[in-house]
Scaffold this active site. Structure first.
Site, PDB file in Angstrom:
ATOM      1  N   LYS A  53      68.457  66.965  66.792  1.00 55.83           N
ATOM      2  CA  LYS A  53      67.943  65.745  66.157  1.00 55.83           C
ATOM      3  C   LYS A  53      67.855  65.934  64.638  1.00 55.83           C
ATOM      4  O   LYS A  53      67.859  67.076  64.155  1.00 55.83           O
ATOM      5  CB  LYS A  53      66.584  65.374  66.759  1.00 55.83           C
ATOM      6  N   TYR A 274      56.056  67.489  33.154  1.00 56.53           N
ATOM      7  CA  TYR A 274      55.312  66.235  33.235  1.00 56.53           C
ATOM      8  C   TYR A 274      53.820  66.475  33.317  1.00 56.53           C
ATOM      9  O   TYR A 274      53.350  67.330  34.069  1.00 56.53           O
ATOM     10  CB  TYR A 274      55.738  65.451  34.482  1.00 56.53           C
TER      11      TYR A 274
END
Ligand SMILES: *Cc1c(COP(=O)(O)O)cnc(C)c1O
Length: 379
Positions: A53, A274
């Site tokens: 999956k 940042y």
């Protein structure tokens, strides 16, 4: 006017060359095959499927499936119908592909056309698959999933009792497995494991006789009484430790390396990245690498990279496409533009990175983004 010359179709338009990429993900298919063999050895003679999956836990379902096929694996599980259709296209006819979340209402004919096996989780899914079989005029393969205590997918005990009383319940259904899923298999002492096993065995006795499947990767290590007729490992194939309390019995499968974009000397007292969440207190050497949260390396994830075994801590925040490293521990000039530093590999395993990030290896792998150059080795 004549037709303009058409470019020949290329299979590879989305593949990113190693030279062009900002980061390189190396996937060792040989290690996946060895992990499959190790799980088979744990299982004795019990059959072993492969769970693919989320694109093979982010590592490429079709490549992983091809590697497992060569080990004799003939049963695959995906989560979604779309994943099943894509996998059928890549594998061709033959191997069984089960769709764990079941077939969405209305899409049953598509599933049947791709020769997929439904995991039937509810009375409604059972009725729809029966109906599809009757329209198709042939039996359709399915696994019935019962809820043995995880409360996620599968028929609750009351519904199992209802279909046990209905002689037509399985008309048109080729019942391949009765299955269920363990909620706490990575905690061997958890009482839910034994409770689920007993509930599963009670529920399967109410259904038509079919091979049984309960265990995921970790459950394989809970002992033989959890093995039944088919195991369904995912994580362990990809090198995630199925026995988190002890050493990892699996081989590592992935290596993730990012390129150095530039290096610089930072003076004391400057803000970095940042929000200026880091300020230098002394001069240091920094390198900026081409990998960021858009590549699945979340802001909260592990906070160091490695070069030739030397730890290079992150400075400040992870950006979308880049991370700033403190490389002062390396001799000056050692790390050059274009060099690769390790994020996942021998110095930092998937489980290590997950531990630093407060998550699990599954989330690290399935987060890995589409911008890497992918190198499949050992196939
Ligand atoms: C994901 C999944 C598996 C595989 O689990 P791992 O822990 O990755 O081995 C097996 N069965 C079901 C139903 C699943 O959803």
């Amino acid at each position: 006017m004549n037709d303009a010359p058409k470019k020949p179709p290329s299979e590879d338009v989305t593949a990113i060359s190693k030279a062009a990429a900002g980061a390189v993900l190396t996937i060792d298919l040989g290690a996946i095959r060895e992990n499959y063999r190790r799980l088979k050895a744990q299982l004795g003679g019990v059959r072993c499927a492969g769970v693919l999956k989320a694109d093979g836990y982010g590592l490429g379902a079709s490549q992983v499936a091809a590697a497992l096929l060569r080990e004799g694996c003939e049963i695959f599980f995906v989560a979604l119908l779309g994943e099943g259709i894509a996998l059928r296209r890549s594998l061709g006819p033959g191997p069984a592909i089960f769709v764990l979340n079941g077939i969405p209402p209305g899409a049953e004919p598509d599933a049947a056309a791709a020769d997929l096996s439904a995991v039937v989780n509810s009375l409604a899914q059972l009725a729809a698959w029966r109906e599809t079989a009757s329209r198709a005029g042939r039996k359709l393969p399915a696994a019935i999933q019962v809820d043995s205590g995880m409360s996620r997918l599968g028929m609750p005990p009351g519904d199992v009792e209802r279909i046990a009383l209905d002689p037509r319940a399985f008309d048109g259904i080729d019942l391949r497995f009765v299955m269920s899923h363990l909620a706490c298999a990575d905690e061997p002492e958890h009482p839910a494991n034994e409770r689920q096993r007993l509930a599963f065995e009670r529920l399967r006795m109410m259904l038509p006789m079919a091979p049984a499947s309960l265990t995921n990767s970790s459950g394989i290590f809970l002992g033989q009484r959890f093995h039944h007729d088919l195991a369904r490992p995912g994580a362990a194939l990809y090198g995630i430790n199925p026995t988190p309390a002890g050493p990892n019995p699996m081989l590592p499968v992935v290596r993730l390396e990012a390129k150095v974009v530039q290096t610089r000397v930072l003076e004391a007292g400057v803000g970095v990245g940042y929000g200026h969440t880091f300020h230098t207190t002394a001069p240091l050497t920094a390198a900026t690498i081409s990998l960021g949260y858009a590549d699945g390396w979340h802001r909260r994830a592990a906070s160091a990279a490695w070069f030739e075994g030397v730890r290079l801590p992150f400075l400040g925040r992870v950006s979308m496409d880049s991370i700033i490293l403190d490389i002062s521990a390396l001799p000056s000039g050692k790390l050059r533009d274009g060099d690769l530093v390790e994020l996942l590999g021998p110095s930092q395993s998937v489980d290590d990175a997950a531990g630093h990030a407060g998550t699990i290896g599954y989330e690290i792998l399935t987060s890995l983004g589409p911008r890497f150059h992918r190198d499949y080795v050992g196939g």
